[in-house]
Scaffold this active site. Structure first.
Site, PDB file in Angstrom:
ATOM      1  N   GLU A  93      -9.602  -1.869   4.956  1.00  0.00           N
ATOM      2  CA  GLU A  93     -10.246  -1.543   6.224  1.00  0.00           C
ATOM      3  C   GLU A  93     -11.482  -2.431   6.447  1.00  0.00           C
ATOM      4  O   GLU A  93     -11.967  -3.057   5.500  1.00  0.00           O
ATOM      5  CB  GLU A  93     -10.668  -0.072   6.223  1.00  0.00           C
ATOM      6  CG  GLU A  93      -9.516   0.912   6.004  1.00  0.00           C
ATOM      7  CD  GLU A  93      -8.594   1.055   7.229  1.00  0.00           C
ATOM      8  OE1 GLU A  93      -8.523   0.129   8.061  1.00  0.00           O
ATOM      9  OE2 GLU A  93      -7.946   2.107   7.350  1.00  0.00           O
ATOM     10  N   ASN A 129      -7.546  -2.591  13.984  1.00  0.00           N
ATOM     11  CA  ASN A 129      -8.947  -2.825  13.612  1.00  0.00           C
ATOM     12  C   ASN A 129      -9.087  -4.052  12.715  1.00  0.00           C
ATOM     13  O   ASN A 129     -10.149  -4.282  12.141  1.00  0.00           O
ATOM     14  CB  ASN A 129      -9.530  -1.583  12.916  1.00  0.00           C
ATOM     15  CG  ASN A 129      -8.795  -1.247  11.622  1.00  0.00           C
ATOM     16  OD1 ASN A 129      -7.856  -1.942  11.233  1.00  0.00           O
ATOM     17  ND2 ASN A 129      -9.212  -0.191  10.956  1.00  0.00           N
ATOM     18  N   ASP A 144       0.827  -1.202   0.000  1.00  0.00           N
ATOM     19  CA  ASP A 144       0.000   0.000   0.000  1.00  0.00           C
ATOM     20  C   ASP A 144       0.865   1.257   0.000  1.00  0.00           C
ATOM     21  O   ASP A 144       2.079   1.201   0.212  1.00  0.00           O
ATOM     22  CB  ASP A 144      -0.964   0.005   1.197  1.00  0.00           C
ATOM     23  CG  ASP A 144      -0.300  -0.424   2.504  1.00  0.00           C
ATOM     24  OD1 ASP A 144       0.947  -0.434   2.573  1.00  0.00           O
ATOM     25  OD2 ASP A 144      -1.030  -0.748   3.460  1.00  0.00           O
ATOM     26  N   HIS A 169      -7.294  -4.623   9.932  1.00  0.00           N
ATOM     27  CA  HIS A 169      -6.988  -4.432   8.511  1.00  0.00           C
ATOM     28  C   HIS A 169      -5.696  -5.141   8.126  1.00  0.00           C
ATOM     29  O   HIS A 169      -4.809  -5.359   8.951  1.00  0.00           O
ATOM     30  CB  HIS A 169      -6.969  -2.941   8.129  1.00  0.00           C
ATOM     31  CG  HIS A 169      -5.782  -2.142   8.543  1.00  0.00           C
ATOM     32  ND1 HIS A 169      -5.871  -0.811   8.868  1.00  0.00           N
ATOM     33  CD2 HIS A 169      -4.464  -2.443   8.667  1.00  0.00           C
ATOM     34  CE1 HIS A 169      -4.671  -0.341   9.162  1.00  0.00           C
ATOM     35  NE2 HIS A 169      -3.796  -1.322   9.062  1.00  0.00           N
TER      36      HIS A 169
END
Ligand code: GLP
Length: 221
Positions: free
Chosen positions: A129, A122, A63, A124
C-alpha cells in the site's frame, strides 16, 4: 515509461499470454510471480487455452488475505479456479505467501524469471500500500481503506473484507528478471500514468518500477 495501449481486453490478455508462453517454452522450469484481481482473468483463460507444459514451472503468488474464515474469496481459491486446476502444474510447485512451510522465509519469490502485476487504484502493487518501503520483503500488512473499498465488490459487504494480508514486498518484486504490469479500465489510467511517469515515491508504490530495466506496461480502457 511507455504505456502500451491495447485495443481491448482480449488483445491485452493474449499479448501477455504470449509473453508467459515464450517464457515457459524458453525455460520450462521458470519461476513466475502471479497476480490475482479481475484484470488477469482473461490472461489465465488464454493460458489455459494454450495448453502449455507447466510440469516444471514454479509459481509464487503475490499476496493472500490473512483470514481463515474465507475460502471462496481467498486468492488460493481464485488461482485454483482460474488457472491451476486447468493446467498440469505440480501442486508442490505452487507457492503462496503465508504457506506454513515457507513463511516467514524472506527468499519467497526472489529472482523470478517473470513477474506479472496488476495495479490498485491507489497505486499499490500486490498489497504494498502507499507508504510501503521500497526495501520491503514478504510481510503482514494492514490494508488501505481504498483497497478495502475497491475489493468489497468480491464480498457480500465491505465489513466482510479482511483488514490484513500477507504480501510479497517491493524489494522482492524488483529482483524479478522481467516485470509485466497490466491494467484494464479508464479508472486505472490516471494512477497508471502517475506511477509510470510521475515522481518515484513510496507514496505511489508502483512508481518503483521506473527503477527496473526490464518492465513492460500494457493498458486497455
Ligand atoms: C488486489 C490485489 C492486487 C491487484 C489489485 C487490482 O488488491 N492485491 O495484486 O493488482 O487488486 O485488482 P483488479 O485487477 O481487480 O483491479
Amino acid at each position: 515509461m511507455e504505456i502500451k495501449i491495447q485495443k481491448d481486453y482480449s488483445e491485452l490478455s493474449s499479448t501477455v499470454a504470449d509473453i508467459v508462453k515464450h517464457q515457459i517454452q524458453r525455460k520450462p522450469n521458470s519461476r513466475l510471480i502471479l497476480p490475482t484481481g479481475s484484470t488477469p482473468i482473461g490472461l489465465y483463460k488464454e493460458l489455459v487455452n494454450r495448453k502449455l507444459n507447466w510440469k516444471k514451472v514454479e509459481t509464487f503468488n503475490l499476496d493472500e488475505y490473512l483470514d481463515n474464515t474465507i475460502w471462496e474469496q481467498s486468492y488460493r481459491y481464485f488461482m485454483d479456479e482460474n488457472l491451476f486446476k486447468h493446467i498440469n502444474i505440480d501442486d508442490d510447485n505452487i507457492y503462496f505467501p503465508g504457506d506454513t512451510a515457507i513463511w516467514p522465509e524472506m527468499s519467497y519469490g526472489e529472482n523470478a524469471d517473470l513477474c506479472i502485476l496488476g495495479i490498485g487504484t491507489n497505486g499499490h502493487i500486490a498489497f504494498n500500500e502507499p507508504g510501503s518501503s521500497f526495501d520491503s520483503e514478504t510481510r503482514v500488512v494492514d490494508l488501505d481503506e481504498q483497497t478495502i473499498e475497491d475489493n468489497s465488490r468480491f464480498f457480500d459487504s465491505v465489513d466482510d473484507v479482511p483488514k490484513q494480508a500477507i504480501t510479497m514486498g517491493l524489494k522482492t518484486i524488483m529482483k524479478s528478471k522481467k516485470i509485466v504490469l497490466i491494467a484494464n479500465g479508464v479508472h486505472k489510467y490516471k494512477i497508471l500514468n502517475v506511477a509510470m511517469n510521475g515522481g518515484v515515491t513510496e507514496k505511489v508504490p508502483a512508481s518503483i518500477l521506473q527503477k527496473h530495466n526490464n518492465v513492460e506496461v500494457f493498458y486497455c480502457d
